[in-house]
Scaffold this active site. Structure first.
Site, PDB file in Angstrom:
ATOM      1  CG  LEU A   1       9.970 -16.923  -3.528  1.00  0.00           C
ATOM      2  CD1 LEU A   1       9.577 -17.025  -2.061  1.00  0.00           C
ATOM      3  CD2 LEU A   1      10.569 -15.544  -3.805  1.00  0.00           C
TER       4      LEU A   1
ATOM      5  NE  ARG B   1      -1.497   6.537   1.227  1.00  0.00           N
ATOM      6  CZ  ARG B   1      -1.384   5.672   2.231  1.00  0.00           C
ATOM      7  NH1 ARG B   1      -1.136   6.109   3.447  1.00  0.00           N
ATOM      8  NH2 ARG B   1      -1.519   4.386   2.022  1.00  0.00           N
TER       9      ARG B   1
ATOM     10  CG  HIS C   1      -0.085   2.041  -9.333  1.00  0.00           C
ATOM     11  ND1 HIS C   1      -0.260   1.692  -8.029  1.00  0.00           N
ATOM     12  CD2 HIS C   1      -1.208   2.722  -9.693  1.00  0.00           C
ATOM     13  CE1 HIS C   1      -1.441   2.135  -7.599  1.00  0.00           C
ATOM     14  NE2 HIS C   1      -2.032   2.771  -8.594  1.00  0.00           N
TER      15      HIS C   1
ATOM     16  CB  SER D   1     -12.814  -8.307  -4.938  1.00  0.00           C
ATOM     17  OG  SER D   1     -12.223  -9.074  -3.939  1.00  0.00           O
ATOM     18  CD  GLU D   2     -13.127  -5.522  -1.755  1.00  0.00           C
ATOM     19  OE1 GLU D   2     -13.967  -6.436  -1.860  1.00  0.00           O
ATOM     20  OE2 GLU D   2     -11.942  -5.741  -1.459  1.00  0.00           O
TER      21      GLU D   2
ATOM     22  CG  ASP E   1      -2.099   0.910   1.083  1.00  0.00           C
ATOM     23  OD1 ASP E   1      -2.322   1.434  -0.032  1.00  0.00           O
ATOM     24  OD2 ASP E   1      -2.802   1.128   2.081  1.00  0.00           O
TER      25      ASP E   1
ATOM     26  CB  ILE F   1      -7.024  -7.885   7.412  1.00  0.00           C
ATOM     27  CG1 ILE F   1      -6.462  -8.070   8.834  1.00  0.00           C
ATOM     28  CG2 ILE F   1      -6.848  -9.164   6.598  1.00  0.00           C
ATOM     29  CD1 ILE F   1      -5.025  -8.478   8.919  1.00  0.00           C
ATOM     30  CB  SER F   2      -7.649  -4.364   3.080  1.00  0.00           C
ATOM     31  OG  SER F   2      -7.477  -3.123   3.719  1.00  0.00           O
TER      32      SER F   2
HETATM   33  C1  FPP Z   1      -1.875   0.109  -3.376  1.00  0.00           C
HETATM   34  O1  FPP Z   1      -1.425   1.438  -3.369  1.00  0.00           O
HETATM   35  C2  FPP Z   1      -1.358  -0.597  -4.546  1.00  0.00           C
HETATM   36  C3  FPP Z   1      -2.130  -1.159  -5.523  1.00  0.00           C
HETATM   37  C4  FPP Z   1      -3.603  -1.150  -5.514  1.00  0.00           C
HETATM   38  C5  FPP Z   1      -1.507  -1.801  -6.695  1.00  0.00           C
HETATM   39  C6  FPP Z   1      -0.328  -2.668  -6.406  1.00  0.00           C
HETATM   40  C7  FPP Z   1       0.454  -2.875  -7.658  1.00  0.00           C
HETATM   41  C8  FPP Z   1       1.796  -2.879  -7.727  1.00  0.00           C
HETATM   42  C9  FPP Z   1       2.673  -2.765  -6.544  1.00  0.00           C
HETATM   43  C10 FPP Z   1       2.511  -3.000  -9.018  1.00  0.00           C
HETATM   44  C11 FPP Z   1       2.210  -4.220  -9.792  1.00  0.00           C
HETATM   45  C12 FPP Z   1       2.538  -5.465  -9.080  1.00  0.00           C
HETATM   46  C13 FPP Z   1       2.425  -6.680  -9.627  1.00  0.00           C
HETATM   47  C14 FPP Z   1       2.745  -7.885  -8.796  1.00  0.00           C
HETATM   48  C15 FPP Z   1       2.021  -6.894 -11.026  1.00  0.00           C
HETATM   49  P1  FPP Z   1      -2.501   2.599  -3.448  1.00  0.00           P
HETATM   50  O2  FPP Z   1      -2.697   2.958  -4.876  1.00  0.00           O
HETATM   51  O3  FPP Z   1      -3.739   2.176  -2.730  1.00  0.00           O
HETATM   52  O4  FPP Z   1      -1.784   3.759  -2.678  1.00  0.00           O
HETATM   53  P2  FPP Z   1      -2.473   4.907  -1.813  1.00  0.00           P
HETATM   54  O5  FPP Z   1      -3.109   4.222  -0.625  1.00  0.00           O
HETATM   55  O6  FPP Z   1      -1.324   5.760  -1.430  1.00  0.00           O
HETATM   56  O7  FPP Z   1      -3.453   5.595  -2.694  1.00  0.00           O
END
Ligand code: FPP
Length: 256
Positions: free
Chosen positions: A136, A29, A42, A71-72, A25, A198-199
């Site tokens: 792994l 930000r 991302h 899913s959300e 997460d 845990i979301s």
């Molecule tokens: C949460 O940060 C992150 C995601 C919803 C996407 C996670 C994706 C990656 C780390 C890259 C791709 C990974 C793979 C394995 C293909 P957020 O956008 O909710 O951040 P915020 O809470 O700061 O808005």
């Protein structure tokens, strides 16, 4: 191989967690703080995935599970969702080749029916290509939700045995149908980005996992951050319901 349930027995513990599950997460930000579009976070998040996969393999972790898309997450703006889909495709094409070269097995869990046929095919290819690898195991949770997992497991269980006696349903009947039945329960759960939730991640499997929360945003999470989490893990006393005194005299603890 059948893994010991943390609620029915006492699983082995080890110096290095065998299974690490991460909610990545804070990408948005991280980007906003730098006056960048959220999607830049991302992209950097994928770099962090690479670093953490390498670090886990080097430290002898057996299973690494990454919550890539819940899913959300479909509720996000359409352009962010489509960027994440493209990033997922890139990862499945490029990263999987590198992982395969490093004896890493790739698996994807979640309701994959909502992904495009192209992505579904890339997932099948990645899993098939790496199926024989013995290092792994990296599991990507994509369009995954813990409640979805429990529901699909119940559906599969009942489809297999429609006349099942309710009293006959115990963990050993349901658990084999969970999406990650191939892995032991996570020893260590990590969530970056400061939230302590845990979301709807692995609801069943996190029953006795050690929880580690850090304010570090995911794009800044690296091998050194992973080592901090492991150091915290090593200080925990994993009792699985027993008393501290029982841990000092393991012969008396029993597994019931
Ligand atoms: C949460 O940060 C992150 C995601 C919803 C996407 C996670 C994706 C990656 C780390 C890259 C791709 C990974 C793979 C394995 C293909 P957020 O956008 O909710 O951040 P915020 O809470 O700061 O808005």
């Amino acid at each position: 191989m059948q893994h010991i349930s943390s609620t029915l027995g006492v699983p082995d513990t080890s110096y290095v967690p065998r299974h690490v599950a991460i909610i990545m997460d804070g990408n948005g930000r991280w980007a906003t703080q730098r006056h960048l579009p959220r999607v830049a976070g991302h992209s950097r998040g994928l770099d962090a995935v690479r670093a953490v996969v390498e670090a886990c393999a080097a430290r002898g972790v057996q299973f690494l599970t990454l919550f890539a898309f819940s899913s959300e997450n479909w509720r996000r703006p359409a352009d962010e969702v489509s960027f994440l889909m493209r990033l997922f495709m890139t990862a499945l094409r490029r990263e999987v080749i590198k992982m395969h070269a490093n004896n890493i097995r790739v698996r994807v869990v979640g309701d994959l029916s909502r992904f495009s046929p192209r992505i579904q095919q890339l997932i099948l290819d990645a899993e098939a290509r790496t199926a024989g690898n013995t290092g792994l195991t990296v599991t990507i949770a994509a369009n995954y939700g813990g409640r979805w997992d429990l529901l699909q497991a119940m559906r599969k269980m009942l489809a297999r045995s429609p006349m099942l006696d309710p009293d006959a349903i115990d963990e050993s009947v349901l658990a084999p149908h969970l999406a990650m039945s191939y892995a032991p329960e996570p020893d260590l759960f990590i969530r970056t980005g400061g939230e302590q939730r845990i979301s709807n991640f692995l609801l069943w499997q996190l029953a006795y996992s050690e929880l580690y929360f850090t304010d570090t945003y995911w794009p800044d999470f690296d091998a050194a951050e992973l080592d901090k989490a492991f150091a915290s893990y090593r200080q925990r006393e994993r009792r699985f319901g027993r008393t501290s005194a029982q841990l000092l005299a393991p012969g008396l603890s029993g597994t019931a």
